[in-house]
Design a protein around this motif. Sequence first.
Motif, PDB file in Angstrom:
ATOM      1  N   LEU A  13       0.822  -1.204   0.000  1.00 27.59           N
ATOM      2  CA  LEU A  13       0.000   0.000   0.000  1.00 27.59           C
ATOM      3  C   LEU A  13       0.864   1.264   0.000  1.00 27.59           C
ATOM      4  CD1 LEU A  13      -2.790  -1.070   2.527  1.00 27.59           C
ATOM      5  CD2 LEU A  13      -2.929  -0.977   0.031  1.00 27.59           C
ATOM      6  N   LEU A  14       1.966   1.235   0.757  1.00 27.49           N
ATOM      7  CA  LEU A  14       2.879   2.380   0.763  1.00 27.49           C
ATOM      8  C   LEU A  14       3.529   2.571  -0.601  1.00 27.49           C
ATOM      9  CD1 LEU A  14       4.655   2.014   4.234  1.00 27.49           C
ATOM     10  CD2 LEU A  14       3.003   3.763   3.542  1.00 27.49           C
ATOM     11  N   LEU A  17       1.015   4.029  -2.915  1.00 31.28           N
ATOM     12  CA  LEU A  17       0.822   5.440  -2.593  1.00 31.28           C
ATOM     13  C   LEU A  17       1.927   6.290  -3.200  1.00 31.28           C
ATOM     14  CD1 LEU A  17      -0.738   7.627  -1.004  1.00 31.28           C
ATOM     15  CD2 LEU A  17       0.753   7.111   0.961  1.00 31.28           C
ATOM     16  N   GLY A  18       3.169   5.839  -3.029  1.00 32.06           N
ATOM     17  CA  GLY A  18       4.285   6.574  -3.625  1.00 32.06           C
ATOM     18  C   GLY A  18       4.211   6.604  -5.141  1.00 32.06           C
ATOM     19  N   SER A  20       1.484   6.372  -6.968  1.00 32.75           N
ATOM     20  CA  SER A  20       0.382   7.243  -7.383  1.00 32.75           C
ATOM     21  C   SER A  20       0.805   8.711  -7.350  1.00 32.75           C
ATOM     22  CB  SER A  20      -0.839   7.013  -6.489  1.00 32.75           C
ATOM     23  OG  SER A  20      -0.600   7.488  -5.168  1.00 32.75           O
ATOM     24  N   PHE A  21       1.609   9.067  -6.343  1.00 34.63           N
ATOM     25  CA  PHE A  21       2.078  10.453  -6.238  1.00 34.63           C
ATOM     26  C   PHE A  21       3.017  10.801  -7.399  1.00 34.63           C
ATOM     27  CE2 PHE A  21       5.089  13.690  -4.833  1.00 34.63           C
ATOM     28  CZ  PHE A  21       4.225  14.685  -4.383  1.00 34.63           C
ATOM     29  N   TYR A  65      -4.459  16.230  -5.730  1.00 37.17           N
ATOM     30  CA  TYR A  65      -3.945  14.899  -5.405  1.00 37.17           C
ATOM     31  C   TYR A  65      -4.762  14.243  -4.297  1.00 37.17           C
ATOM     32  CZ  TYR A  65      -0.827  11.199  -3.828  1.00 37.17           C
ATOM     33  OH  TYR A  65      -0.316   9.986  -3.452  1.00 37.17           O
ATOM     34  N   LEU A  69      -6.859  10.757  -4.231  1.00 37.29           N
ATOM     35  CA  LEU A  69      -6.729   9.687  -3.245  1.00 37.29           C
ATOM     36  C   LEU A  69      -8.068   9.360  -2.591  1.00 37.29           C
ATOM     37  CD1 LEU A  69      -3.382  10.438  -1.367  1.00 37.29           C
ATOM     38  CD2 LEU A  69      -3.816   8.747  -3.143  1.00 37.29           C
ATOM     39  N   LEU A  73      -9.984   5.527  -2.533  1.00 39.34           N
ATOM     40  CA  LEU A  73     -10.396   4.768  -1.362  1.00 39.34           C
ATOM     41  C   LEU A  73     -11.760   4.121  -1.543  1.00 39.34           C
ATOM     42  CD1 LEU A  73      -9.182   7.115   1.545  1.00 39.34           C
ATOM     43  CD2 LEU A  73      -8.156   4.971   0.758  1.00 39.34           C
ATOM     44  N   LEU A 286      -1.706   2.508 -12.272  1.00 40.03           N
ATOM     45  CA  LEU A 286      -1.921   1.994 -10.917  1.00 40.03           C
ATOM     46  C   LEU A 286      -2.412   0.548 -10.948  1.00 40.03           C
ATOM     47  CD1 LEU A 286      -1.594   3.226  -8.082  1.00 40.03           C
ATOM     48  CD2 LEU A 286      -4.047   3.642  -8.068  1.00 40.03           C
ATOM     49  N   THR A 290      -0.372  -2.591  -9.399  1.00 42.10           N
ATOM     50  CA  THR A 290      -0.996  -3.441  -8.383  1.00 42.10           C
ATOM     51  C   THR A 290      -0.884  -4.917  -8.755  1.00 42.10           C
ATOM     52  OG1 THR A 290      -2.577  -1.680  -7.824  1.00 42.10           O
ATOM     53  CG2 THR A 290      -3.133  -3.916  -7.136  1.00 42.10           C
TER      54      THR A 290
END
Length: 314
Positions: A13-14, A17-18, A20-21, A65, A69, A73, A286, A290
Amino acid sequence: MRRYILKRIALMLLLLLGMSFIVFASLYIAPGDPATMVAGPSATDEDIAVVRASLGLDKPFLVQYFMYLKRLLTLDLGNSYTSRQPILDEIVVRLPNTLNLACAAMILAVAIGIPCGILTAMKKDTIVDNAVTTTSLIALSIPNFLLGTILMYIFAVKLNLLPVGGMTHYFWTPTGFQEAILPAFALATGTIASFIRLGRSAMLDVLQSDYIRTAKSKGLKGTTIIVGHALRNALIPLVTQFGTSFGGLLGGAIITEQVFVINGIGTYLINAIRNYNYPVVQSTVLVIATMFILINLAVDLLYCVIDPRIKYEG
C-alpha cells in the motif's frame, strides 16, 4: 506467516501510494491542457475555464492529489475525459484481453524456456548448448514490436496462415489459439531467452551438488535425477524469474497490443497519453502496478511450498 503477509500488504500500500504520487505529479507538470482537449477546438477561453473548474484542474496540486486519493479509497477511478464513462468499467472490459495475451505468452515462455534451459545444462559446451545459447542472445536483442511486425508479415500477410491481428477469444479456444500464436510469441521471445539462460545457470549449479552425485552413484536414471531432484532445487530462481517476467509481459503487452490491434489496457493507455486523458493514465498505471506487486507477493509465498525449509518471520 500471517504477520509477514500483513507486513507485505502494508508495504504494498505504501508503494502504491508513492507510485500514485509520482504518476500524478508527472502528469501535472506534463505539457498540454486537458481542459482544452475536453472543451473542443471551437471552445472559447471562457468555455475552457468552465471545463477546467468542473474537472478540478483549477485547484492547487496537493488539493487535486488528495481529491484523487479520496476517490481511490472508494474504488472510484473517475471518468474518462474523452468517453465520459467510468474508467473502472472501461478497464474491466479491456483487462481480460491484456491478461489473456500475457498468460498465453507466459505459458509459451515456460513451456519452451525451461526445457531448453535444462537441455543446455545437460549438454554443456556442446553444439546444442552453443546453438541454443546463441539463439537466446539474439532473441533478447530483438524488440517485440519489430518481431511482431515480421511475424505478421510472413505468417498473416504472405502465407495467410494466421489472423493479421485482434485477439477476441481466450487463447485456450481453437479460434483464440490461432489469434494468440503471433502476438504471444512476439511478446514472449525475450522471456523465453531469459528462462533459457537462468534455467541453464540454475541447473548447472544444482547438477554439481553432492546429493546429485550420490543419486548417480546409486544408479538412478537420468530422468529421475533431473525431474525428481535437480529441477525442484532449481525452481527457486525460476519462480523468481516467473514473477518479474510476468510483470514485464504486462508492460510489454502495451506495445504488442498496438502492433496486433488488441483492445487491451495497453492500447487504452497509449490512446489516453495521446489525448492528455490524465485520469485514465493514472488509473491504468496503478492497475498494472498493483497486479505486478500482487504477483510478486504470490511468488514469495510460493517459495514455502517449493522449499519447506524457507520460513518467513514477521
